[in-house]
Design an enzyme around this catalytic site. Structure first.
Site, PDB file in Angstrom:
ATOM      1  CB  SER A 112      13.800 -13.664   1.626  1.00 25.91           C
ATOM      2  OG  SER A 112      15.596 -13.535   1.751  1.00 25.91           O
ATOM      3  CG  HIS A 113      15.417 -15.286  -1.590  1.00 23.59           C
ATOM      4  ND1 HIS A 113      15.219 -16.056  -0.746  1.00 23.59           N
ATOM      5  CD2 HIS A 113      15.329 -16.484  -2.917  1.00 23.59           C
ATOM      6  CE1 HIS A 113      13.878 -16.438  -1.193  1.00 23.59           C
ATOM      7  NE2 HIS A 113      14.328 -17.087  -1.943  1.00 23.59           N
ATOM      8  CG  ASP A 276      18.800 -13.016   1.693  1.00 26.59           C
ATOM      9  OD1 ASP A 276      19.507 -12.288   2.290  1.00 26.59           O
ATOM     10  OD2 ASP A 276      18.072 -13.741   1.222  1.00 26.59           O
ATOM     11  CG  ASP A 278      16.674 -10.474   3.382  1.00 25.77           C
ATOM     12  OD1 ASP A 278      16.941 -11.553   3.472  1.00 25.77           O
ATOM     13  OD2 ASP A 278      15.133 -11.208   4.403  1.00 25.77           O
ATOM     14  CG  ASP A 280      17.925 -13.628   6.318  1.00 26.92           C
ATOM     15  OD1 ASP A 280      17.832 -13.584   4.359  1.00 26.92           O
ATOM     16  OD2 ASP A 280      16.589 -13.978   5.477  1.00 26.92           O
ATOM     17  NE  ARG A 281      17.407 -17.482   1.267  1.00 27.52           N
ATOM     18  CZ  ARG A 281      17.110 -18.466  -0.053  1.00 27.52           C
ATOM     19  NH1 ARG A 281      17.509 -19.023  -0.863  1.00 27.52           N
ATOM     20  NH2 ARG A 281      15.634 -18.894   0.908  1.00 27.52           N
ATOM     21  CE  LYS A 375      17.130 -17.369   5.218  1.00 28.46           C
ATOM     22  NZ  LYS A 375      16.059 -18.213   5.678  1.00 28.46           N
TER      23      LYS A 375
HETATM   24  C1  G1P Z   1      12.631 -21.021   0.903  1.00 30.37           C
HETATM   25  C2  G1P Z   1      13.528 -21.846   1.376  1.00 30.37           C
HETATM   26  C3  G1P Z   1      13.913 -22.511   2.773  1.00 30.37           C
HETATM   27  C4  G1P Z   1      13.604 -20.398   3.493  1.00 30.37           C
HETATM   28  C5  G1P Z   1      12.873 -19.781   2.957  1.00 30.37           C
HETATM   29  C6  G1P Z   1      13.225 -17.759   3.516  1.00 30.37           C
HETATM   30  O1  G1P Z   1      11.509 -21.423   1.161  1.00 30.37           O
HETATM   31  O2  G1P Z   1      13.512 -23.534   0.794  1.00 30.37           O
HETATM   32  O3  G1P Z   1      15.157 -23.342   3.218  1.00 30.37           O
HETATM   33  O4  G1P Z   1      13.478 -21.342   5.490  1.00 30.37           O
HETATM   34  O5  G1P Z   1      12.722 -20.190   1.824  1.00 30.37           O
HETATM   35  O6  G1P Z   1      13.942 -17.864   3.397  1.00 30.37           O
HETATM   36  P1  G1P Z   1      10.551 -22.161   0.595  1.00 30.37           P
HETATM   37  O7  G1P Z   1      10.315 -21.772  -1.027  1.00 30.37           O
HETATM   38  O8  G1P Z   1      11.502 -23.744   0.059  1.00 30.37           O
HETATM   39  O9  G1P Z   1       9.315 -22.687   1.110  1.00 30.37           O
HETATM   40 ZN    ZN Z   2      16.014 -13.158   3.284  1.00 33.60          ZN
END
Ligand code: G1P
Ligand code: ZN
Length: 539
Positions: A112-113, A276, A278, A280-281, A375
């Site tokens: 992801s990010h 982000d 991938d 989704d953000r 998302k």
């Molecule tokens: C974090 C974000 C959460 C999101 C997840 C995946 O998770 O806080 O809202 O769903 O990344 O993108 P966390 O590291 O807080 O468990």
């Molecule tokens: Zn992501």
């Protein structure tokens, strides 16, 4: 040739908030990917005759892992794998492709990010036939398998060329390479008023989208520049790179610095947005103006009638417990269902499947709807463009009008990074013990109304999940404490601050939340236990 390879288990393959996420170098260990993938296949009773979706955000090791997974799928009797061209697929597009093809499951290779590259992170998300990430009941089984795995199956074969659209064979298995951009564009066109957005751009509306050198570049160029007519060059950092060009592809005020600087300069376009790694953000900015993801969810929900795809009505809205309560006020006004779930998109999926909600979102820059089960960054941006096109108002005007109507939740997340895991766990455990004693106590100008762990009872499958601790104050302010479940080393304590105001609508967020931040450190004994006098990251 089919090979059965003996292997030794890894003990650390438990999935977190969103799949298995580890340092690239951990994932590159011998049989690490293979063990995990075979454990998934075994946990679901084998994949013989099934169809899977496969692709990733293009980060380092994406290509290698994809080849391994295709060969393992073929060896395990899978019927077909649908792969994004060149191995790319965004998380939302994968959910769409999965649902459209009625596939049995899928893998999105993404952290992801989190930063990418050999010194960054890698990840594997496993989705089920509903298009969402697998529920805990399945991930628990997978974890058990990973701890006991003895062998896996793989086909010995040359690598597959993923650059050409079309079908080919790997053993008896069919591989279909698709243009996932097209499928995704079709879906967006069916939801939003593309003509209205075209007119907006034709009228001179200026826009910048930052793909952060990750997977959404090709999707964004196609949609915003080619189809909707945003000026060429509106999409920046559009080439997916294995290390994201050194960027940390998390669209927030800290990491999307270039975009934020532009949006706060005198050269700012009318709207700025980012996704982000991938896809989704999302982050939404107006000229010198930032919309919190919590407000964004509330504003989109309040304006659903402006969007062709939703104008006939919506079921309800859900948010994670850590997200501000803004969406709840809209739900009350619209008289629609409202749900608070644990952090992690998978908790929204049952609510969407059972037609309890249409929209959902998290404070962590995630917004989406029941069009897929993930998302969706570009979806959120198109939603904003559609509202702007329909109302003729700017991002700032839309947001301010919203505050005027519903009041404003000043909101901020404080992250304390790099904590010792034992220290962090003990902090949370001790705080939980202390919660029942807090009611009625006063900290500065705040008095505790109630304090308790957040426990979610899923109305669909009856499962119960505890995630985070919440302190409610008498003035409707809240502090939520939880530990991150997506890191790849150490522990991160996330503290979410919210203060609700109906009259003071135009104050500085940090100042409005300063005292509450101090109170959060005091109640959580954060400084005493971690030595940190302030958070490492404010978003
Ligand atoms: C974090 C974000 C959460 C999101 C997840 C995946 O998770 O806080 O809202 O769903 O990344 O993108 P966390 O590291 O807080 O468990
Ligand atoms: Zn992501």
């Amino acid at each position: 040739m089919l090979k059965i390879v003996s292997t030794t288990p890894y003990q650390d393959q438990k999935m977190g908030t969103a799949g298995l996420r580890r340092k690239s170098k951990v994932v590159m260990q011998e049989n690490y990917v293979e063990n995990f993938v075979q454990s998934v296949f075994d946990a679901i009773g084998g994949v013989s005759g099934q169809t899977f979706i496969l692709g990733g955000d293009g980060r380092y090791y994406n290509k290698i892992a994809i080849q391994k997974i295709m060969k393992m799928a073929a060896a395990n009797g899978m019927k077909k794998v649908i792969v994004g061209q060149n191995g790319y697929i965004s998380t939302p597009a994968s959910s769409r492709v999965l649902l459209k093809n009625k596939a049995d499951g899928g893998f999105v290779l993404s952290a992801s990010h989190n930063p990418g590259g050999i010194n960054g992170d890698f990840g594997i998300k496993y989705a089920i036939a509903s298009g969402g990430q697998c529920p805990t009941s399945i991930s628990d089984k997978i974890y058990e398998n990973t701890k006991n795995i003895k062998e896996y199956k793989i086909l010995e074969a040359p690598d597959i060329d993923l650059s050409q659209i079309g079908t080919q064979k790997l053993g008896d298995m069919e591989i279909e390479i698709i243009d996932s951009v097209k499928d995704y564009v079709d879906m967006m066109e069916a939801i939003f008023d593309f003509d209205a957005i075209r007119r907006l751009f034709a009228g001179g509306f200026t826009f910048v989208f930052d793909a952060m050198n990750a997977v959404t570049g090709p999707y964004a160029r196609k949609i915003f520049e080619e189809i909707l007519g945003a000026k060429k060059g509106s999409v920046v950092h559009a080439e997916p790179l294995e290390d994201f060009g050194g960027l940390h592809p998390d669209p927030n005020l800290i990491y999307a610095k270039e975009l934020v600087d532009l949006m706060y300069s005198d050269k700012a376009p009318d709207m700025g947005a980012a996704n982000d790694g991938d896809g989704d953000r999302n982050m939404i900015l107006g000229k010198k103006f930032f919309v919190t993801p919590s407000d964004s969810l509330a504003i989109l929900t309040d304006n659903y009638k402006l969007i062709p795809g939703y104008k006939n009505g919506i079921y309800g809205v859900a948010k994670s417990a850590a997200t501000s309560t803004a969406a709840g006020r809209v739900a009350e006004a619209l008289q629609i269902g409202y749900y608070e779930v644990p952090t992690g998109w998978k908790y929204f999926c049952n609510l969407m499947d059972s037609k309890r909600i249409t929209f959902c979102g998290e404070e962590s820059f995630g917004t989406g709807s029941n069009h897929i089960r993930e998302k969706d960054g570009i979806w959120a941006i198109l939603f904003w463009l559609n509202i702007i096109a329909a109302t003729g108002q700017s991002v700032e005007q839309i947001t301010r009008a919203h505050w005027k109507k519903y009041g404003r939740s000043y909101y901020m997340r404080n992250d304390y990074d790099g904590l010792d895991v034992d220290v962090a766990n003990k902090l949370m455990a001790d705080l939980e013990q202390k919660l029942p004693t807090l009611a009625g106590k006063t900290f500065g100008s705040y008095t505790v109304a109630e304090a308790k762990p957040f426990v979610y009872n899923d109305p669909v499958d009856g499962s119960s999940t505890k995630n985070g601790l919440i302190v409610y104050f008498t003035d409707k302010s809240r502090i939520v404490y939880r530990l991150s479940g997506t890191g790849s080393s150490g522990a991160t304590l996330r503290v979410y601050l919210e203060r609700y105001e109906t009259a003071k609508l135009d104050e500085n967020v940090e100042e409005m939340l300063k005292e509450l931040g101090d109170v959060s450190r005091q109640i959580g004994e954060i400084t005493a236990r971690t030595g940190k006098t302030k958070a490492d990251l404010l978003t």
